[in-house]
Structure formats: structure tokens, C-alpha cells
Design a protein around this motif. Structure first.
Motif, short mmCIF file in Angstrom:
data_model
loop_
_atom_site.label_atom_id
_atom_site.label_comp_id
_atom_site.label_asym_id
_atom_site.label_seq_id
_atom_site.Cartn_x
_atom_site.Cartn_y
_atom_site.Cartn_z
N LEU A 41 -54.37 -31.60 39.46
CA LEU A 41 -53.34 -32.60 39.76
C LEU A 41 -51.96 -32.22 39.22
CD1 LEU A 41 -55.18 -36.03 39.37
CD2 LEU A 41 -54.20 -35.03 41.45
N ASP A 42 -51.90 -31.77 37.98
CA ASP A 42 -50.60 -31.42 37.38
C ASP A 42 -50.31 -29.92 37.39
OD1 ASP A 42 -49.86 -34.05 36.83
OD2 ASP A 42 -50.97 -34.05 34.93
N THR A 43 -51.20 -29.15 37.98
CA THR A 43 -51.02 -27.69 37.99
C THR A 43 -49.72 -27.25 38.67
OG1 THR A 43 -53.38 -27.28 37.77
CG2 THR A 43 -52.05 -25.51 38.74
N PRO A 44 -49.34 -27.79 39.81
CA PRO A 44 -48.08 -27.34 40.40
C PRO A 44 -46.88 -27.52 39.47
CG PRO A 44 -49.37 -28.48 42.04
CD PRO A 44 -50.07 -28.70 40.71
N LYS A 45 -46.84 -28.64 38.77
CA LYS A 45 -45.74 -28.89 37.84
C LYS A 45 -45.80 -27.92 36.64
CE LYS A 45 -45.68 -33.17 37.14
NZ LYS A 45 -45.84 -34.53 36.64
N ARG A 46 -47.01 -27.73 36.10
CA ARG A 46 -47.17 -26.82 34.96
C ARG A 46 -46.85 -25.38 35.36
NH1 ARG A 46 -51.86 -30.07 33.88
NH2 ARG A 46 -53.10 -28.52 34.99
N ALA A 47 -47.31 -24.97 36.54
CA ALA A 47 -47.06 -23.60 37.01
C ALA A 47 -45.57 -23.37 37.22
CB ALA A 47 -47.84 -23.32 38.29
N ALA A 48 -44.89 -24.37 37.75
CA ALA A 48 -43.44 -24.25 37.95
C ALA A 48 -42.72 -24.10 36.63
CB ALA A 48 -42.92 -25.47 38.72
N LYS A 49 -43.10 -24.90 35.63
CA LYS A 49 -42.48 -24.79 34.30
C LYS A 49 -42.77 -23.43 33.67
CE LYS A 49 -41.97 -28.79 31.78
NZ LYS A 49 -42.45 -29.92 30.98
N ALA A 50 -44.01 -22.96 33.83
CA ALA A 50 -44.38 -21.65 33.28
C ALA A 50 -43.56 -20.54 33.92
CB ALA A 50 -45.88 -21.39 33.47
N MET A 51 -43.42 -20.59 35.24
CA MET A 51 -42.65 -19.54 35.93
C MET A 51 -41.19 -19.57 35.49
SD MET A 51 -42.62 -16.93 37.86
CE MET A 51 -44.08 -16.84 38.86
N GLN A 52 -40.64 -20.75 35.33
CA GLN A 52 -39.26 -20.83 34.86
C GLN A 52 -39.12 -20.23 33.47
OE1 GLN A 52 -38.08 -24.98 35.76
NE2 GLN A 52 -36.51 -23.90 36.90
N TYR A 53 -40.09 -20.49 32.61
CA TYR A 53 -40.04 -19.91 31.27
C TYR A 53 -40.17 -18.38 31.34
CZ TYR A 53 -40.91 -18.70 26.49
OH TYR A 53 -40.82 -18.10 25.26
N LEU A 54 -41.10 -17.90 32.14
CA LEU A 54 -41.33 -16.46 32.24
C LEU A 54 -40.14 -15.72 32.83
CD1 LEU A 54 -45.04 -16.51 33.44
CD2 LEU A 54 -44.18 -15.96 31.14
N CYS A 55 -39.28 -16.45 33.54
CA CYS A 55 -38.10 -15.84 34.17
C CYS A 55 -36.79 -16.36 33.57
CB CYS A 55 -38.13 -16.11 35.67
SG CYS A 55 -39.49 -15.28 36.51
N HIS A 56 -36.82 -16.84 32.33
CA HIS A 56 -35.60 -17.43 31.76
C HIS A 56 -34.51 -16.40 31.44
CE1 HIS A 56 -37.74 -16.75 27.83
NE2 HIS A 56 -36.53 -16.42 27.46
N GLY A 57 -34.81 -15.13 31.58
CA GLY A 57 -33.79 -14.11 31.36
C GLY A 57 -32.64 -14.18 32.35
#
Length: 186
Positions: free
Chosen positions: A26-42
């Protein structure tokens, strides 16, 4: 967060045959989006911001080496992680860079979609730009999940890349000293 990113992840879940409405997802899309943003914060950082004026006068003109700087990046071809360490050296010409800034420069470029060859060059050129050093050397060794988890599935392969600028490129003895000090020379 880009408002459409969770929706895209929801579509990916559907595309791989999953039900995004099941309890565990249920919350995976939101968590995955946050994770990707963190992984690409450069992408949200600049060299000037990262260095933040931490350049100090010094009469040292001997090699400065920072070994084993951990790095985590995403392969731009498969969006899978590659994980490793960078070894960075420079020969100062009147200024030295704050120690943590080298690690922050590595992170800034690693936290973008990358290939290791480009990452190595970006770090070397950034250190050169900031310090105006007589030479800069960067060696990265990393394991790539795109090679370990899929395709040829080679679990113990390590990719090594290097970029040598200035004195490290021009002088074999300077280059060899660096490689010996990081445990890669003869």
C-alpha cells in the motif's frame, strides 16, 4: 518530492504483476519515491555548496591521500546500485581542502545516476577545480548489482577505474607512490 513519482512506482508494481492494493504494498510507491529521491540527491547540490569555503592556506606540497571513502551510486543503465570505495589524492599548491569535503564531493557525484567511469572523472576534475592542485588522482573500486543480480551474475567481480591529472599523469613515480600508498602498486 515530484508529485507523480509515487504514481510511476505504482505503475511499475502493476507492470511486474503485483497488486499495489495488497497490504504489504500500500505505501510502497510513496516509500520507493522517497528512497529514489534520497539516492539521487546529488542533483540538488553544487560543488560550491559542498565545499562551502573549506579551503585553507598551507605550505604543504606533499601528496594528500584520503583512502576508502565509501560510495553508493545507481547505474544509469539499470537503476541498480553499485557500491564501493574511492581513493583520492592531490598535491597541494598553497591550499588544502577540508577533509570531510573530499567525502562530500564523492557523495555529491555518486548520488546521481552514473557509470563508474564518469564518476571517477567527475570527482577528479572537481578536486582539481577547487584546489588548483599540481595533480589529482582518483581510483574507484566497486561492485555492480547489475552484474551480480542479473545478466552474467558474477558475484565476486570488482570494477576498478582511475583518473590521473597533472603530476599523477605526467610522473610515473608520483603515480606509483599513490598506487603503493593505497595498496594497489607493486
Amino acid at each position: 518530492m515530484h508529485e507523480q513519482l509515487p504514481n510511476h512506482y505504482r505503475e511499475i508494481l502493476i507492470g511486474v504483476g503485483e497488486n499495489p492494493e495488497r497490504e504489504g504494498l500500500l505505501d510502497t510507491p510513496k516509500r520507493a519515491a522517497k528512497a529514489m529521491q534520497y539516492l539521487c540527491h546529488g542533483y540538488q547540490k553544487s560543488l560550491e555548496e559542498v565545499v562551502n569555503g573549506a579551503l585553507f592556506a598551507s605550505d604543504n606540497d606533499e601528496m594528500v591521500i584520503i583512502k576508502d571513502v565509501e560510495l553508493y551510486s545507481l547505474c544509469e543503465h539499470h537503476l541498480l546500485p553499485f557500491i564501493g570505495k574511492a581513493h583520492v589524492a592531490y598535491i597541494p599548491t598553497g591550499k588544502v581542502l577540508g577533509l570531510s569535503k573530499v567525502a562530500r564531493i564523492v557523495d555529491m557525484y555518486a548520488r546521481r545516476l552514473q557509470i563508474q567511469e564518469s564518476l571517477t572523472r567527475q570527482i577528479a576534475e572537481a578536486i582539481q577545480e577547487v584546489t588548483r592542485a599540481a595533480g589529482v588522482a582518483v581510483v574507484i573500486e566497486a561492485q555492480h548489482m547489475c552484474m551480480m543480480m542479473r545478466g552474467v551474475e558474477k558475484q565476486n567481480s570488482v570494477m576498478n577505474t582511475s583518473v590521473m591529472l597533472g603530476a599523477f599523469r605526467e610522473s610515473g613515480s608520483t603515480r606509483q607512490e599513490f598506487l603503493q600508498l593505497i595498496g594497489r602498486g607493486k
